[in-house]
Motif scaffolding. Structure first.
Motif, PDB file in Angstrom:
ATOM      1  N   LYS A 141       0.711  -1.318  -0.010  1.00  0.00           N
ATOM      2  CA  LYS A 141       0.088  -0.106  -0.099  1.00  0.00           C
ATOM      3  C   LYS A 141       0.786   1.468   0.208  1.00  0.00           C
ATOM      4  O   LYS A 141       2.248   1.280   0.906  1.00  0.00           O
ATOM      5  CB  LYS A 141      -0.811   0.143   1.415  1.00  0.00           C
ATOM      6  CG  LYS A 141      -2.181  -1.354   1.299  1.00  0.00           C
ATOM      7  CD  LYS A 141      -2.982  -1.283   2.293  1.00  0.00           C
ATOM      8  CE  LYS A 141      -3.926  -1.720   2.200  1.00  0.00           C
ATOM      9  NZ  LYS A 141      -5.220  -1.598   3.476  1.00  0.00           N
ATOM     10  N   THR A 142      -0.037   2.117  -0.333  1.00  0.00           N
ATOM     11  CA  THR A 142       1.337   3.507  -0.403  1.00  0.00           C
ATOM     12  C   THR A 142       0.229   4.518  -0.613  1.00  0.00           C
ATOM     13  O   THR A 142      -0.791   4.014   0.021  1.00  0.00           O
ATOM     14  CB  THR A 142       1.369   4.103  -1.861  1.00  0.00           C
ATOM     15  OG1 THR A 142       0.731   4.232  -2.657  1.00  0.00           O
ATOM     16  CG2 THR A 142       3.007   2.868  -2.689  1.00  0.00           C
ATOM     17  N   GLY A 143       1.145   6.214   0.182  1.00  0.00           N
ATOM     18  CA  GLY A 143      -0.335   7.079   0.937  1.00  0.00           C
ATOM     19  C   GLY A 143      -0.706   6.281   2.419  1.00  0.00           C
ATOM     20  O   GLY A 143      -0.825   7.586   2.865  1.00  0.00           O
ATOM     21  N   LEU A 144       0.313   6.003   3.211  1.00  0.00           N
ATOM     22  CA  LEU A 144      -0.514   5.302   4.113  1.00  0.00           C
ATOM     23  C   LEU A 144       0.434   6.684   4.950  1.00  0.00           C
ATOM     24  O   LEU A 144       1.884   6.134   4.813  1.00  0.00           O
ATOM     25  CB  LEU A 144      -0.019   4.406   4.842  1.00  0.00           C
ATOM     26  CG  LEU A 144      -1.064   3.209   4.155  1.00  0.00           C
ATOM     27  CD1 LEU A 144      -0.884   1.529   4.083  1.00  0.00           C
ATOM     28  CD2 LEU A 144      -2.806   3.450   4.258  1.00  0.00           C
ATOM     29  N   SER A 145      -0.028   6.976   5.910  1.00  0.00           N
ATOM     30  CA  SER A 145       0.505   7.890   6.723  1.00  0.00           C
ATOM     31  C   SER A 145       0.749   8.000   8.921  1.00  0.00           C
ATOM     32  O   SER A 145      -0.149   6.811   8.835  1.00  0.00           O
ATOM     33  CB  SER A 145       0.941   9.030   7.395  1.00  0.00           C
ATOM     34  OG  SER A 145      -0.039   9.682   7.237  1.00  0.00           O
ATOM     35  N   ALA A 146       1.965   7.377   9.786  1.00  0.00           N
ATOM     36  CA  ALA A 146       1.402   7.154  10.768  1.00  0.00           C
ATOM     37  C   ALA A 146       2.524   8.023  11.309  1.00  0.00           C
ATOM     38  O   ALA A 146       3.622   8.289  11.152  1.00  0.00           O
ATOM     39  CB  ALA A 146       2.604   5.845  11.086  1.00  0.00           C
ATOM     40  N   ASP A 168       6.020   3.037  13.139  1.00  0.00           N
ATOM     41  CA  ASP A 168       5.989   4.185  11.646  1.00  0.00           C
ATOM     42  C   ASP A 168       6.092   3.417  10.439  1.00  0.00           C
ATOM     43  O   ASP A 168       6.184   3.376   9.444  1.00  0.00           O
ATOM     44  CB  ASP A 168       7.310   5.002  12.111  1.00  0.00           C
ATOM     45  CG  ASP A 168       8.434   4.274  12.414  1.00  0.00           C
ATOM     46  OD1 ASP A 168       8.334   3.459  12.445  1.00  0.00           O
ATOM     47  OD2 ASP A 168       9.867   4.803  12.040  1.00  0.00           O
ATOM     48  N   PHE A 171       2.208  -1.480   9.005  1.00  0.00           N
ATOM     49  CA  PHE A 171       0.664  -1.773   9.137  1.00  0.00           C
ATOM     50  C   PHE A 171      -0.017  -3.125   8.886  1.00  0.00           C
ATOM     51  O   PHE A 171      -0.152  -4.093   7.373  1.00  0.00           O
ATOM     52  CB  PHE A 171       0.082  -0.992   8.013  1.00  0.00           C
ATOM     53  CG  PHE A 171       1.073   0.802   7.653  1.00  0.00           C
ATOM     54  CD1 PHE A 171       0.254   1.114   8.298  1.00  0.00           C
ATOM     55  CD2 PHE A 171       1.701   0.725   7.419  1.00  0.00           C
ATOM     56  CE1 PHE A 171       0.297   2.580   8.717  1.00  0.00           C
ATOM     57  CE2 PHE A 171       2.432   2.358   7.488  1.00  0.00           C
ATOM     58  CZ  PHE A 171       2.517   3.648   7.898  1.00  0.00           C
TER      59      PHE A 171
END
Length: 172
Positions: A141-146, A168, A171
């Motif tokens: 997956k791309t565009g994830l943030s933490a 960080d 997921f």
């Protein structure tokens, strides 16, 4: 059942794919133990699933380079996958040792001891090679943030305690 009435399927509960490992179709091959990371034997690994061992003295990070380099060496020698037995207490999941050059997985202490003992006993008994089927149902997956959290609790000494949960990068 495909291998006869004396066989059973065993699921390695601690198996974790390392970063950049993908298995598009199931991999099925004989399993061979190749020794300790940093000193693996590449002879006879072509077409097989190679198991290497590491016992980190100061945490998985301390063995990152030697595990990655040994994994790359095994894949280059024709191994269809590399499984790193990370010998730590219990059956701990280890999310480390990426960029191995092919489909690579980590397994915990209990699973690693079981698997290497099974390979050893089969060889000593003159039985057929242990075979393994690797499946991976995952997606990138791309565009994830933490965000990481830093908290400070003032104390009465100069002692510092750090708790790290790697929020960080993984997921599940």
């Amino acid at each position: 059942p495909a291998y006869g009435s004396q066989t059973i399927d065993v699921v390695l509960a601690s198996a974790v794919p390392v970063s950049r490992s993908m298995v598009a179709t199931p991999i099925e091959a004989s399993v061979v133990f190749v020794g300790d990371a940093g000193a693996v034997v590449t002879e006879g690994v072509s077409g097989k699933i190679a198991i290497q061992h590491t016992r980190p003295a100061t945490g998985a990070y301390s063995d990152r380079t030697k595990v990655r380099e040994s994994s790359q060496k095994l894949i280059a020698a024709g191994a269809v996958s590399v499984i790193t037995w990370v010998e730590q207490s219990g059956n701990m999941h280890v999310f480390d040792f990426g960029q191995c050059g092919g489909p690579c997985f980590n397994i915990g202490g209990a699973d690693g001891a079981f698997l290497t003992e099974a390979v050893k006993r089969a060889k000593e008994a003159g039985a057929p090679d242990i075979r393994m089927r690797l499946l991976l149902d995952a997606e990138m997956k791309t565009g994830l943030s933490a965000k990481n959290v830093i908290g400070t609790i003032p104390g009465t000494s100069d002692e510092i305690i750090i708790i790290n949960a790697h929020l960080d990068s993984w997921f599940d």
